[in-house]
Design an enzyme around this catalytic site. Sequence first.
Site, mmCIF file in Angstrom:
data_model
loop_
_atom_site.group_PDB
_atom_site.id
_atom_site.type_symbol
_atom_site.label_atom_id
_atom_site.label_comp_id
_atom_site.label_asym_id
_atom_site.label_seq_id
_atom_site.Cartn_x
_atom_site.Cartn_y
_atom_site.Cartn_z
ATOM 1 N N LYS A 183 28.773 -5.934 28.102
ATOM 2 C CA LYS A 183 30.222 -6.900 28.556
ATOM 3 C C LYS A 183 30.475 -8.276 28.453
ATOM 4 O O LYS A 183 29.622 -9.110 28.062
ATOM 5 C CB LYS A 183 29.250 -6.363 30.062
ATOM 6 C CG LYS A 183 29.063 -4.964 30.510
ATOM 7 C CD LYS A 183 27.825 -5.647 31.994
ATOM 8 C CE LYS A 183 27.484 -4.089 32.979
ATOM 9 N NZ LYS A 183 28.784 -3.338 32.708
ATOM 10 N N GLU A 198 26.531 4.037 30.445
ATOM 11 C CA GLU A 198 25.574 4.559 30.200
ATOM 12 C C GLU A 198 24.544 5.292 31.324
ATOM 13 O O GLU A 198 23.764 5.930 31.450
ATOM 14 C CB GLU A 198 23.954 3.704 29.812
ATOM 15 C CG GLU A 198 23.855 2.313 29.970
ATOM 16 C CD GLU A 198 24.422 1.864 31.742
ATOM 17 O OE1 GLU A 198 25.767 1.138 31.451
ATOM 18 O OE2 GLU A 198 23.926 1.513 32.762
ATOM 19 N N ARG A 247 25.536 8.090 33.652
ATOM 20 C CA ARG A 247 25.537 9.513 33.394
ATOM 21 C C ARG A 247 24.803 9.554 32.505
ATOM 22 O O ARG A 247 24.311 10.626 32.363
ATOM 23 C CB ARG A 247 27.526 9.674 33.686
ATOM 24 C CG ARG A 247 28.185 9.011 31.914
ATOM 25 C CD ARG A 247 29.326 8.709 32.224
ATOM 26 N NE ARG A 247 29.534 7.236 32.548
ATOM 27 C CZ ARG A 247 31.183 7.734 33.164
ATOM 28 N NH1 ARG A 247 31.734 8.207 33.090
ATOM 29 N NH2 ARG A 247 31.924 6.176 34.075
HETATM 30 N N1 BES Z 1 26.506 -0.133 36.100
HETATM 31 C C1 BES Z 1 28.357 -0.148 35.456
HETATM 32 C C2 BES Z 1 28.481 -0.476 36.673
HETATM 33 C C3 BES Z 1 29.134 -1.343 37.306
HETATM 34 C C4 BES Z 1 29.885 -2.119 37.707
HETATM 35 C C5 BES Z 1 28.050 -1.771 38.608
HETATM 36 C C6 BES Z 1 30.065 -2.922 38.528
HETATM 37 C C7 BES Z 1 27.378 -2.609 40.124
HETATM 38 C C8 BES Z 1 28.737 -3.504 39.537
HETATM 39 C C9 BES Z 1 27.951 0.643 34.535
HETATM 40 O O1 BES Z 1 27.237 1.175 34.021
HETATM 41 C C10 BES Z 1 29.891 0.548 33.743
HETATM 42 O O2 BES Z 1 29.289 -0.271 33.021
HETATM 43 N N2 BES Z 1 30.139 1.220 33.937
HETATM 44 C C11 BES Z 1 31.079 1.119 32.906
HETATM 45 C C12 BES Z 1 31.862 2.910 33.184
HETATM 46 C C13 BES Z 1 33.152 2.282 31.791
HETATM 47 C C14 BES Z 1 32.388 1.784 30.547
HETATM 48 C C15 BES Z 1 33.825 3.615 31.712
HETATM 49 C C16 BES Z 1 32.531 0.571 34.581
HETATM 50 O O3 BES Z 1 32.097 0.763 34.923
HETATM 51 O O4 BES Z 1 33.329 -0.898 34.188
HETATM 52 ZN ZN ZN Z 2 25.239 0.342 34.489
HETATM 53 ZN ZN ZN Z 3 26.848 0.242 31.546
#
Ligand code: BES
Ligand code: ZN
Ligand code: ZN
Length: 513
Positions: free
Chosen positions: A288, A360, A362
């Site tokens: 990220k 991760e 899911r």
């Molecule tokens: N933990 C994040 C989702 C999240 C984003 C929670 C913002 C709280 C605030 C999750 O693991 C994630 O990073 N999801 C990605 C999925 C994508 C790579 C398909 C996302 O939502 O960008």
């Molecule tokens: Zn996450």
């Molecule tokens: Zn994530």
Amino acid sequence: MDVRVSTRDVRQFDGDAVAVGVFSDDTEPQGPAAALDEAMAGVIAGLIAAGEITGAADEVTLLHTLGKIEPERVVVVGLGARARFTPDRVRRVAAIACRTLRKAGARRVGLALAGAEFGVNLAQVARAATEGALMGLYEFTKYKSSKNGNGADGERDGGARRRQIESITILGRGREPALREAVERGQIMAEATNFARDLGNEPPNVLTPTELAERARRMAQEVGLECEIFGPDRMRALGMGALLGVAQGSAQEPRFIILRHRGGPANEPGPAFVGKGITFDTGGISIKPAEGMQAMKMDMCGAAAVIGAMRAIARLKPAINVTGIVPTTENMPDGNAYRPGDILRALNGKTIEIVNTDAEGRLILADALSYAVQQGMAPLVDAATLTGAIVVALGKVRAGLFSNDDLLQRTVLSASEIAGEKFWPMPMDAEYDALIKSDVADMKQTGGRAGGAIAAAKVLSNFAGETAWAHLDIAGVNDRDKKDAEGDSGATGFGVRTFAEIATLLAERNGAR
Ligand code: BES
Ligand code: ZN
Ligand code: ZN
């Protein structure tokens, strides 16, 4: 916090501050506000007549009583329009009143928001007032040094030195046993919510998967839940390839936490509540951006909601077996970390093609849902800070609700209304299945930006199979960015109360069977 109930006249309250409400359509004070007004020579009526108290929602007017009654202060809070008076409003107003009075230095506070003369359900109002007060006063100060932690600001910004409210008395003119029961339920719900908030607010160097499991174990012991915790060996033996895949990049060992409330027949598996427990989400190899990454310490708020709910359930004792399941690990980049392109095999034998290691949540839920299905548990409800896409869709007000079962979806929505937590139903049409079609495995882990939250839910549905299942995507609602009139910034404990109400509704339905 000491929470009391009194059915006596508000004028007889002997604490040092009391809160009363005024509606925007009132031209003169009503109920407890009228009683106080009389004792205070008409000052509230005068301020209403002068337009200084309008009764607008969230309006706060702090009055000094100058010896006319026992409490030194009265706070008059705006309740908004009478026609739109709901428990939600009470919860919010109670929080605002208590936060105002804490700042003013009050220690023993009375809340006279619950008058039968308001034509509302007194028990509902009393419960909401209790919840609002206890959740509104919540603070996370354990890492602020009491002497000079934040310099001179120690008091104002919530340093540990600040004067605290010691007792809350819910003042209501009604049947005392009903009032007492409602306040007790509110207290259980609020304390469980605040317990979950503590978990969410802990820094990720402290709240590792091992520590999360330890806290769950300690809580279970305290309230009388059974607790079982699996480490990596047990996960390997069972075949939890998805959870282990995510965990392999971390120096911290993963844990699989199981909490059991036994309130039903021994041979009935009962429902399972499953929570995503990523104690820190860097994104892994698909790392990220640095900005805002610290918020990913809260990527275990689904887990916190489940653990908090199990605490409430242990105290509410519904006549049903309920299992809380929490897969927990970090998601880190490392030489051993899982990669895009990897194929993982989950506990139920299905394979997943990894596209982005940041998806991760899911994966760890895949193993947890499979486990619950294997154990015959039903229905299944999971909570997870799963996708940024749900934040884009619903903002920070409502959580996304996905389900493969209409009856369960209605149950979740009923529970959420009682709990005062907001959801919005999301679609699960078969056409969305195409998003996660893989050329090399049973499914692809993600489907790109379009319909991101739905694609994630579709992955999960593969592991719920034919079992009735609902998924709560609580990314967004799990934390408050800035402190506001209602509460401090940080974890909200969202989901705790809905889960506890689902258990209650399912137990009631069993009883009626
Ligand atoms: N933990 C994040 C989702 C999240 C984003 C929670 C913002 C709280 C605030 C999750 O693991 C994630 O990073 N999801 C990605 C999925 C994508 C790579 C398909 C996302 O939502 O960008
Ligand atoms: Zn996450
Ligand atoms: Zn994530």
